[in-house]
Scaffold this motif. Structure first.
Motif, PDB file in Angstrom:
ATOM      1  N   UNK A 146       0.881  -1.188   0.175  1.00 49.92           N
ATOM      2  CA  UNK A 146       0.080   0.108   0.110  1.00 49.92           C
ATOM      3  C   UNK A 146       0.760   1.315   0.019  1.00 49.92           C
ATOM      4  N   UNK A 147       1.989   1.184   0.580  1.00 48.76           N
ATOM      5  CA  UNK A 147       2.847   2.277   0.740  1.00 48.76           C
ATOM      6  C   UNK A 147       3.462   2.951  -0.588  1.00 48.76           C
ATOM      7  N   UNK A 148       3.343   1.994  -1.597  1.00 51.57           N
ATOM      8  CA  UNK A 148       3.465   2.425  -2.859  1.00 51.57           C
ATOM      9  C   UNK A 148       2.641   3.351  -3.536  1.00 51.57           C
ATOM     10  N   UNK A 149       1.539   3.475  -2.996  1.00 45.54           N
ATOM     11  CA  UNK A 149       0.495   4.425  -3.634  1.00 45.54           C
ATOM     12  C   UNK A 149       0.618   5.863  -3.245  1.00 45.54           C
ATOM     13  N   UNK A 150       0.205   6.611  -3.977  1.00 42.29           N
ATOM     14  CA  UNK A 150       0.433   8.131  -3.622  1.00 42.29           C
ATOM     15  C   UNK A 150      -0.708   8.698  -2.614  1.00 42.29           C
ATOM     16  N   UNK A 151      -0.212   9.303  -1.457  1.00 37.78           N
ATOM     17  CA  UNK A 151      -0.934   9.739  -0.476  1.00 37.78           C
ATOM     18  C   UNK A 151      -1.710   8.500   0.117  1.00 37.78           C
ATOM     19  N   UNK A 152      -0.995   7.309   0.575  1.00 38.54           N
ATOM     20  CA  UNK A 152      -1.601   6.168   0.994  1.00 38.54           C
ATOM     21  C   UNK A 152      -1.909   6.496   2.327  1.00 38.54           C
ATOM     22  N   UNK A 153      -1.454   7.407   3.252  1.00 38.52           N
ATOM     23  CA  UNK A 153      -1.629   7.685   4.641  1.00 38.52           C
ATOM     24  C   UNK A 153      -3.182   8.218   4.783  1.00 38.52           C
ATOM     25  N   UNK A 154      -3.688   8.688   3.582  1.00 36.27           N
ATOM     26  CA  UNK A 154      -5.323   9.308   3.794  1.00 36.27           C
ATOM     27  C   UNK A 154      -6.324   8.269   3.613  1.00 36.27           C
ATOM     28  N   UNK A 162      -5.814   4.984   5.125  1.00 33.91           N
ATOM     29  CA  UNK A 162      -5.978   4.066   6.202  1.00 33.91           C
ATOM     30  C   UNK A 162      -6.418   4.817   7.441  1.00 33.91           C
ATOM     31  N   UNK A 163      -7.419   4.452   7.813  1.00 42.18           N
ATOM     32  CA  UNK A 163      -8.151   5.350   8.734  1.00 42.18           C
ATOM     33  C   UNK A 163      -7.956   5.202  10.467  1.00 42.18           C
ATOM     34  N   UNK A 164      -7.067   4.003  10.587  1.00 43.00           N
ATOM     35  CA  UNK A 164      -6.750   3.845  11.962  1.00 43.00           C
ATOM     36  C   UNK A 164      -5.112   3.674  12.096  1.00 43.00           C
ATOM     37  N   UNK A 165      -4.698   4.016  13.435  1.00 41.79           N
ATOM     38  CA  UNK A 165      -3.362   3.682  13.725  1.00 41.79           C
ATOM     39  C   UNK A 165      -2.806   2.398  13.224  1.00 41.79           C
ATOM     40  N   UNK A 166      -3.761   1.417  13.696  1.00 45.24           N
ATOM     41  CA  UNK A 166      -3.520   0.012  13.491  1.00 45.24           C
ATOM     42  C   UNK A 166      -3.245  -0.235  11.927  1.00 45.24           C
ATOM     43  N   UNK A 167      -3.789   0.180  11.070  1.00 45.36           N
ATOM     44  CA  UNK A 167      -4.041   0.026   9.720  1.00 45.36           C
ATOM     45  C   UNK A 167      -2.435   0.634   9.306  1.00 45.36           C
ATOM     46  N   UNK A 168      -2.281   1.924   9.631  1.00 44.93           N
ATOM     47  CA  UNK A 168      -1.105   2.564   9.137  1.00 44.93           C
ATOM     48  C   UNK A 168       0.036   1.741   9.641  1.00 44.93           C
ATOM     49  N   UNK A 169       0.169   1.299  10.962  1.00 45.61           N
ATOM     50  CA  UNK A 169       1.321   0.562  11.446  1.00 45.61           C
ATOM     51  C   UNK A 169       1.430  -0.728  10.752  1.00 45.61           C
ATOM     52  N   UNK A 170       0.236  -1.290  10.067  1.00 41.50           N
ATOM     53  CA  UNK A 170       0.291  -2.522   9.393  1.00 41.50           C
ATOM     54  C   UNK A 170       0.809  -2.194   8.076  1.00 41.50           C
TER      55      UNK A 170
END
Length: 454
Positions: free
Chosen positions: A25-33, A35-43
């Motif tokens: 997912x981190x290859x996508x542009x603006x992927x952070x937006x 992922x709605x939870x801390x768990x998802x972003x850490x994953x």
């Protein structure tokens, strides 16, 4: 007393949560937006070189693996990682070698720290437990122990006991002892027995409560000695086997075997000195018994319990017959037990011999069966019919006990049956079985007793 609840709508189980995102997912542009939870972003950061500030070299060649990590996430989940990266003796190094942990187990540890997910398999759970212990992640360690307990059987109990000792998991060790004591014959035949460490072997052989013949224990010890010689790279002859066994050999209770068992087994193995063999032979035959270096007292074994489900028995002309049909009853218990056999009624027309098939089933699957014979004496006594080996029964699950008898038809039968019975520390619940085609149920019929170890 349980109350029935009427007109209550059933709620469907909640749908499973969507799978967590991966590092891709981190290859996508603006992927952070997205992922709605801390768990998802850490994953997304799990096993991801993006922003990684530490590189682990895990395992040994040829299975060595490079695994990226993020110090902040690791340190918030493990006090060991915190000390490594932020403690008073923390190093600035960005590369860490971990040769004593398997790569898959280390990934399991990181997946838990990053994603709150646990992926355990039988072939990686012990290595994952080691990693959880090493990095002081107690919740993951407890999950590993529970996984091991659910897969515990006579086939792996000795190996898990050895691992439980290594990891100082007292509860796991206690569960292993329950299985080893009750199902010792099967445990000693398992391949895993030859893999245990010396201290575990010594502890097992010191056990008074083993439910096994001494000949079976001796054969298992001989297999262990053979395997240990191979592990040490020495010839597996009698001299070397006796040497690797050390003091454990004297924990065998050879004088408790029958004369035939001893003469055809240990006496010809070469493991005993001539003096030891002669003393044991004299112990069998001489009036004046010699002093022995081996314990000649039989092991006490486990206490056997019998739960009796009827308050009375009866016989009335032509009322109850064994006709080759199946008598069955379902039961559950509130704690793990080991069913050794059933108590059965016999003929009400005088002494008789029966051909009998007993079975214990769970969800239609046969867990144990024995086809044998027993004699009844014409009284209302209950006659034990045993399985070859005790069968493990878990708590809060219904099992079906069945018996099919051929012989004199007219028999005694039980009356005033109880649906709930406390026997020792074990609470039993009984209910009728659809397998029963001869009339046996909770209130009356056959299979008056379950014989078990607790």
């Amino acid at each position: 007393m349980m109350k029935s609840i009427k007109n209550t709508p059933r709620r469907s189980p909640p749908p499973p949560p969507p799978p967590l995102p991966t590092s891709k997912v981190s290859e996508d542009h603006n992927w952070q937006a997205t992922q709605t939870t801390v768990r998802e972003r850490n994953a997304v950061m799990f096993n991801n070189p993006l922003m990684a500030d530490v590189q682990f070299t895990v395992g040994v060649a040829p299975n060595q693996q490079q695994i990226p990590g993020h110090k902040y996430i690791l340190a918030t989940g493990s006090s060991v990682f915190f000390a490594m990266f932020y403690g008073g003796l923390a190093s600035e190094t960005k590369e860490v070698d971990i040769p004593d942990v398997e790569p898959q187990a280390f990934l399991n540890l990181l997946r838990y720290l990053y994603c709150d997910e646990i992926h355990l398999e039988p072939d990686n759970v012990l290595a994952t437990l080691y990693a959880a212990k090493k990095y002081i992640v107690p919740h993951l360690a407890r999950i590993c122990v529970r996984f091991l307990e659910t897969s515990l059987s006579a086939r792996n109990a000795c190996v898990l006991l050895s691992q439980g000792r290594l990891f100082e998991e007292v509860e796991l060790m206690q569960r292993c002892w329950e299985v080893i004591d009750a199902q010792a014959e099967e445990a000693f035949k398992s391949e895993g027995f030859a893999e245990i460490d010396y201290k575990t072997l010594e502890t097992i052989l010191s056990r008074e409560t083993l439910n096994a013949k001494e000949l079976s224990i001796y054969k298992a010890v001989s297999r262990w000695a053979d395997a240990e010689c191979k592990r040490q790279g020495i010839d597996s002859n009698a001299e070397h086997q006796r040497k690797v066994l050390g003091d454990c050999f004297k924990l065998l209770r050879l004088p408790t075997m029958t004369l035939s068992e001893f003469a055809n087994g240990p006496a010809q193995s070469g493991l005993l000195t001539l003096e030891e063999a002669n003393s044991i032979f004299l112990n069998y035959t001489a009036r004046r018994k010699p002093q022995l270096t081996f314990n000649k007292n039989h092991r006490k074994g486990l206490q056997q319990y019998r739960v009796h489900r009827f308050q009375s028995s009866a016989y009335r002309s032509n009322q109850w017959r064994y006709r080759g049909r199946c008598d069955s009853i379902q039961f559950s218990v509130d704690r793990r037990i080991f069913v050794a056999g059933f108590g059965l009624y016999g003929s009400s027309k005088g002494a008789a011999e029966y051909q009998v098939r007993i079975e214990l089933k769970k969800n239609g699957l046969i867990l144990g069966q024995n086809i044998t014979k027993f004699k009844s004496d014409g009284s209302s006594n209950i006659f034990p019919v045993m399985f070859d080996n005790p069968i493990q029964v878990e708590a809060e699950t219904f099992y079906t006990a069945s018996a099919v008898l051929d012989g004199t038809e007219l028999s005694y039968f039980g009356q005033e049956g109880l649906a709930e019975i406390q026997c020792g520390k074990v609470a039993f619940q009984f209910q009728c079985s659809s397998d029963s085609t001869n009339g046996t149920g909770v209130q009356g019929g056959q299979i008056p007793e379950l014989i078990f170890y607790s």
